[in-house]
Design a protein around this motif. Structure first.
Motif, short mmCIF file in Angstrom:
data_model
loop_
_atom_site.label_atom_id
_atom_site.label_comp_id
_atom_site.label_asym_id
_atom_site.label_seq_id
_atom_site.Cartn_x
_atom_site.Cartn_y
_atom_site.Cartn_z
N HIS A 169 12.43 10.08 5.62
CA HIS A 169 12.86 10.71 4.38
C HIS A 169 14.24 11.32 4.56
CE1 HIS A 169 8.42 10.84 3.99
NE2 HIS A 169 8.66 10.66 2.72
N LEU A 170 14.97 11.41 3.45
CA LEU A 170 16.32 11.93 3.51
C LEU A 170 16.68 12.53 2.16
CD1 LEU A 170 18.56 11.92 5.67
CD2 LEU A 170 19.34 9.74 4.74
N ILE A 171 17.29 13.70 2.19
CA ILE A 171 17.76 14.32 0.96
C ILE A 171 19.26 14.52 1.07
CG2 ILE A 171 17.63 16.32 -0.58
CD1 ILE A 171 14.78 16.76 0.42
N GLU A 179 0.84 -1.19 0.00
CA GLU A 179 0.00 0.00 0.00
C GLU A 179 0.88 1.24 0.00
OE1 GLU A 179 -3.88 -0.85 2.46
OE2 GLU A 179 -2.20 -1.80 3.47
N SER A 180 0.31 2.33 -0.44
CA SER A 180 1.07 3.57 -0.57
C SER A 180 1.70 3.97 0.77
CB SER A 180 0.14 4.68 -1.06
OG SER A 180 0.85 5.89 -1.21
N GLY A 181 3.00 4.22 0.73
CA GLY A 181 3.70 4.66 1.93
C GLY A 181 4.06 3.55 2.90
N ARG A 233 12.81 6.88 2.33
CA ARG A 233 12.84 7.48 0.99
C ARG A 233 14.08 8.35 0.89
NH1 ARG A 233 10.96 6.36 -3.70
NH2 ARG A 233 8.89 6.01 -2.83
N LEU A 234 15.04 7.95 0.04
CA LEU A 234 16.27 8.70 -0.18
C LEU A 234 16.20 9.43 -1.51
CD1 LEU A 234 19.25 9.44 0.45
CD2 LEU A 234 19.90 7.32 -0.72
N THR A 235 16.44 10.72 -1.47
CA THR A 235 16.51 11.53 -2.68
C THR A 235 17.90 12.10 -2.80
OG1 THR A 235 14.17 12.12 -2.50
CG2 THR A 235 15.54 13.49 -3.94
N VAL A 236 18.54 11.85 -3.94
CA VAL A 236 19.89 12.37 -4.19
C VAL A 236 19.78 13.46 -5.26
CG1 VAL A 236 22.25 11.82 -4.87
CG2 VAL A 236 20.87 10.12 -3.65
#
Lengths: 116, 113
Positions: free
Chosen positions: B10-12, A39-41, B109-112
């Motif tokens: 989350h991570l940037i 599911e999303s997330g 969630r990793l954003t590079v």
């Protein structure tokens, strides 16, 4: 390399109908298969599994069918509900060697959308 | 009974930097596996830790490394980040190395950039 794939990227199903999600696998040595729901997330959630010595296994509202001859796996969901809307993945593994244990190979996934 | 937890959510990061992701397994579990899930794709197996050692490894470069602590928690380290490393990183735990059923965490969630 060999990989697990799905035939339909998106499946739209009316609430109350049965859903069938298909998966083709190319590694004939794979002997264990799992269906996951994501599911999303959230992370993938275990739905049902099947070993290669079986061709059918049933759970609560779900049935997995395995056809080793054509290397095909399917997940059937009975009386689909809005809560079944998610991405469904099949995953395969070969359990025959120490090197392969734990190395699940996932397909790309099928998005199931349940409409009222 | 706590399930699998991961941090951060989350991570940037900037290209070339290094990142460390963390995972606490489900209570009673001793094996941790890490997966990379690119957008719109299925998870790809990175490696598995059991008894504080890397037991299995997928097709990922040495830039990806990990560690498991005595309390079974685990870290995933990625060095020299590339734009292509942007993904959801999932941790899964299980009981024993040769068990089938894995429980997944919600992922980081990793954003590079």
């Amino acid at each position: 390399g060999e990989s697990v794939g799905l035939h339909l990227p998106t499946l739209s199903v009316q609430e109350g109908d049965n859903s069938i999600i298909n998966c083709a696998y190319s590694n004939s040595a794979s002997d264990y298969f799992i269906w996951y729901k994501q599911e999303s997330g959230k992370g993938p959630q275990f739905i049902i599994d099947i070993r290669s010595n079986m061709d059918k296994r049933q759970g609560q509202r779900v049935t997995v069918l395995l056809n080793k001859t054509v290397k095909h796996l399917s997940l059937q969901i009975a009386a689909t509900q809005p809560g079944d809307s998610a991405v469904y993945f099949c995953a395969e593994m070969f359990t025959g060697t120490t090197d392969s244990w734990g190395k699940f190979q996932f397909g790309a996934g099928t998005q199931v959308v349940v409409t009222p | 009974d706590a399930g699998v937890t991961q941090s951060p959510t989350h991570l940037i990061k900037t290209r070339g930097q290094q990142v460390t992701l963390r995972c606490s397994p489900k209570s009673g579990h001793d094996t941790v596996s890490w997966y990379q899930q690119a957008l719109g794709q299925g998870p790809q197996f990175i490696f598995q830790y059991y008894e504080e050692e890397e037991r299995q490894r997928g097709n990922f470069p040495d830039r990806f490394s990990g560690h498991q602590f005595p309390n079974y928690s685990s870290e995933l380290n990625v060095n020299a980040l590339l734009l292509g490393d942007s993904a959801l990183y999932l941790c899964a735990s299980s009981l024993g190395q040769r068990t089938y059923e894995q429980y997944f965490g919600p992922g980081t969630r990793l954003t590079v950039t």
